[in-house]
Scaffold this active site. Structure first.
Site, mmCIF file in Angstrom:
data_model
loop_
_atom_site.group_PDB
_atom_site.id
_atom_site.type_symbol
_atom_site.label_atom_id
_atom_site.label_comp_id
_atom_site.label_asym_id
_atom_site.label_seq_id
_atom_site.Cartn_x
_atom_site.Cartn_y
_atom_site.Cartn_z
ATOM 1 N N ASP A 15 -17.932 16.570 -8.836
ATOM 2 C CA ASP A 15 -18.307 16.784 -10.055
ATOM 3 C C ASP A 15 -16.447 16.175 -10.717
ATOM 4 O OD1 ASP A 15 -19.192 19.342 -12.328
ATOM 5 O OD2 ASP A 15 -18.224 17.337 -13.488
ATOM 6 N N TYR B 169 -17.951 25.563 -12.800
ATOM 7 C CA TYR B 169 -19.050 25.035 -13.678
ATOM 8 C C TYR B 169 -19.549 23.279 -13.943
ATOM 9 C CZ TYR B 169 -21.907 24.258 -18.445
ATOM 10 O OH TYR B 169 -22.091 24.132 -19.690
ATOM 11 N N LYS C 263 -16.652 12.802 -20.323
ATOM 12 C CA LYS C 263 -15.867 12.864 -20.732
ATOM 13 C C LYS C 263 -15.241 11.955 -21.199
ATOM 14 C CE LYS C 263 -15.889 18.014 -19.411
ATOM 15 N NZ LYS C 263 -15.857 18.924 -20.924
HETATM 16 C C1 LIG Z 1 -16.812 19.781 -14.804
HETATM 17 C C2 LIG Z 1 -17.663 19.814 -15.380
HETATM 18 N N1 LIG Z 1 -19.180 19.375 -15.619
HETATM 19 C C3 LIG Z 1 -20.178 19.369 -16.511
HETATM 20 C C4 LIG Z 1 -20.208 19.864 -17.248
HETATM 21 C C5 LIG Z 1 -20.881 20.212 -18.377
HETATM 22 O O1 LIG Z 1 -20.616 18.202 -19.160
HETATM 23 P P1 LIG Z 1 -21.433 18.320 -20.878
HETATM 24 O O2 LIG Z 1 -23.112 18.489 -20.377
HETATM 25 O O3 LIG Z 1 -21.132 19.184 -21.438
HETATM 26 O O4 LIG Z 1 -21.178 16.440 -21.026
HETATM 27 C C6 LIG Z 1 -18.162 20.298 -17.933
HETATM 28 C C7 LIG Z 1 -18.337 20.725 -19.435
HETATM 29 N N2 LIG Z 1 -17.392 21.304 -19.302
HETATM 30 C C8 LIG Z 1 -16.882 22.212 -20.602
HETATM 31 C C9 LIG Z 1 -15.780 22.634 -20.463
HETATM 32 N N3 LIG Z 1 -15.584 23.280 -19.415
HETATM 33 C C10 LIG Z 1 -17.549 21.470 -22.094
HETATM 34 C C11 LIG Z 1 -17.517 23.000 -23.322
HETATM 35 C C12 LIG Z 1 -18.366 22.279 -24.512
HETATM 36 O O5 LIG Z 1 -18.013 21.001 -24.452
HETATM 37 O O6 LIG Z 1 -17.858 23.310 -25.244
HETATM 38 C C13 LIG Z 1 -17.731 20.124 -17.239
HETATM 39 O O7 LIG Z 1 -16.615 20.960 -17.078
#
Ligand SMILES: Cc1ncc(COP(=O)(O)O)c(CN[C@@H](CN)CCC(=O)O)c1O
Length: 431
Positions: free
Chosen positions: A244, A149, A272
């Protein structure tokens, strides 16, 4: 661990109100508890390894806001850094020195990175990286992996087409077929599945994007040779390799997975941890002759790095993490937790496969091995849901989904780990 009032009455009352004003009652699907059943907890505060929900239940937290909180909740140095910045103003629509210092810190930490473009989320980081790759190569196709993802970019909300179809299909309403066709889906830990896509789309693929340690299908480490194979394949086909590292950056090592496994990607996406708990998502471009953006590539302005305050918060994070012994401590606590869970599952005769890299891990209710989406999908989801609620009953808050990671922070004490293992013994004997 303090007793938990399993009725969660106040959380339920807030959840009801949330449904009236927010689609699904939450602002991100994975927080809805849809995968495990029950009512999402509404969290009131956090400190260190603990969170307190609206009913006052104190819980040992292994979600850690899905990864940013490697130092735990409300770490004094992060709070102080953000408070210091807050008093100077929240947003200026102009560059700040904090951004420069943070960008330099990232460049110093990740050898593959020459320049950094700071945006406001992981989604924007991966979206910008993909646009840069398309602009740089002049090609349009992107390869992603089933189970990985990368945020909610339309073009990445796709799944492999059925049967022999080499084209992908949208896995979300609202994504046009045309967008999906530009994304090809390969199998994680299977370099040949990527080779086949290059063979069937010669000179069309701009980049391959992946989580170098998958964590969004649960934790699935790269098999030996997988990352090396992708590096070779993309280089030989004039395509870019995008890591990523929104989860793995500063998590599995100070220099991220690319340092841990010794692979040099062309582009790196972070998020993060680098935001110290604020919304943040740098696209770090490295190893390329141009930086920031390819000629003519557009990454718009105002939303980019609108939070100098968090930039400062993020600053204290990497500095704190660079302290000697930080990752050794995380490794020791995480190994103790993983080994203890495996022992408890053995004692309860429950088939459990624990995949772990550093301080991220997933316990799959599956005899194993779990090496890609197919073996992940074969895991027992119902058993995970039962386990999730039994652990919650004992004051341990895990990901409300079988296909996410558990995150250990420097704030998790030996007592936290011990209490978690006691709870796991209780839960695994009852699933
Ligand atoms: C590997 C990876 N790449 C991109 C993203 C997207 O990041 P954001 O747009 O949520 O900051 C994520 C977002 N992770 C999710 C949970 N695995 C966030 C879920 C949430 O914050 O509710 C990610 O894991």
């Amino acid at each position: 661990i303090v007793s938990v009032s399993p009725e969660f009455e106040d959380c339920k009352e807030i959840a009801q109100r949330a449904q009236d004003h927010i689609p699904g009652g939450v602002n991100s699907p994975v927080r809805s508890f849809k995968s495990v059943g029950g009512t999402p907890l509404f969290i009131q505060r956090g400190k260190g390894s603990r969170i307190w929900d609206a009913d006052g239940n104190e819980l040992v937290d292994y979600v850690g806001s899905w990864g940013p909180l490697i130092l735990g909740h409300a770490h004094d140095s992060v709070v102080e850094a953000v408070e210091r910045a807050l008093g100077k103003g929240l947003t200026f629509g102009a560059p700040t020195e904090g951004e420069v210092e943070l960008a330099k810190m990232i460049v110093d930490a990740l050898p593959s990175v020459d320049m950094v473009r700071l945006v406001s989320s992981g989604t924007e980081a991966t979206m910008s990286a993909i646009r840069a790759a398309r602009a740089f190569t002049g090609r349009s196709k992107i390869v992603k992996f089933a189970g990985c993802y990368h945020g909610h970019n339309d073009g990445l909300l796709v799944e492999a087409g059925s049967g022999g179809a080499t084209y992908s299909i949208p896995n979300s309403a609202g994504v046009p077929e045309g967008y999906a066709r530009e994304t090809l889906v390969a199998d994680y830990n299977d370099v040949n599945s990527v080779q086949r896509l290059f063979d069937s789309h010669p000179a069309e693929i701009a980049a391959v994007i992946l989580e170098p340690v998958a964590a969004n299908m649960g934790v699935v480490p790269p098999a030996p040779g997988f990352l090396e194979g992708l590096r070779l394949l993309t280089a030989n086909n004039d395509a870019l390799l995008i890591f990523d590292e929104v989860i793995t950056g500063f998590r599995v090592a100070y220099g991220g997975a690319q340092t841990l496994y010794g692979i040099v990607p062309d582009l790196t996406c972070l998020g993060k941890i680098i935001g110290g708990g604020c919304r943040w998502g740098p696209t770090a471009e490295g190893g390329m002759s141009w930086s920031g953006s390819a000629p003519g590539q557009y990454v718009p302005g105002w939303h980019t790095v609108r939070k100098p305050a968090c930039g400062n918060g993020g600053d204290s994070n990497p500095q704190g993490l660079a302290a000697p012994g930080t990752y050794e401590g995380l490794e020791a606590a995480s190994a103790r937790l993983a080994d203890g869970l495996a022992a408890a599952a053995l004692k309860a005769e429950v088939p459990l496969t624990i995949n772990r890299v550093g301080s991220i891990m997933t316990a799959f209710f599956n005899g194993g091995p779990v090496e890609g989406w197919d073996s992940v999908a074969a895991s027992d989801r119902e058993r995970y849901s039962a386990y999730f609620h039994l652990m919650l009953e004992r004051g341990v808050y895990l990901a409300p989904s079988p296909f996410e990671a558990a995150f250990v922070s420097t704030a998790h004490t030996p007592e936290d780990i011990g209490a978690t293992l006691e709870a796991a013994e209780y839960a695994l004997a009852r699933v």
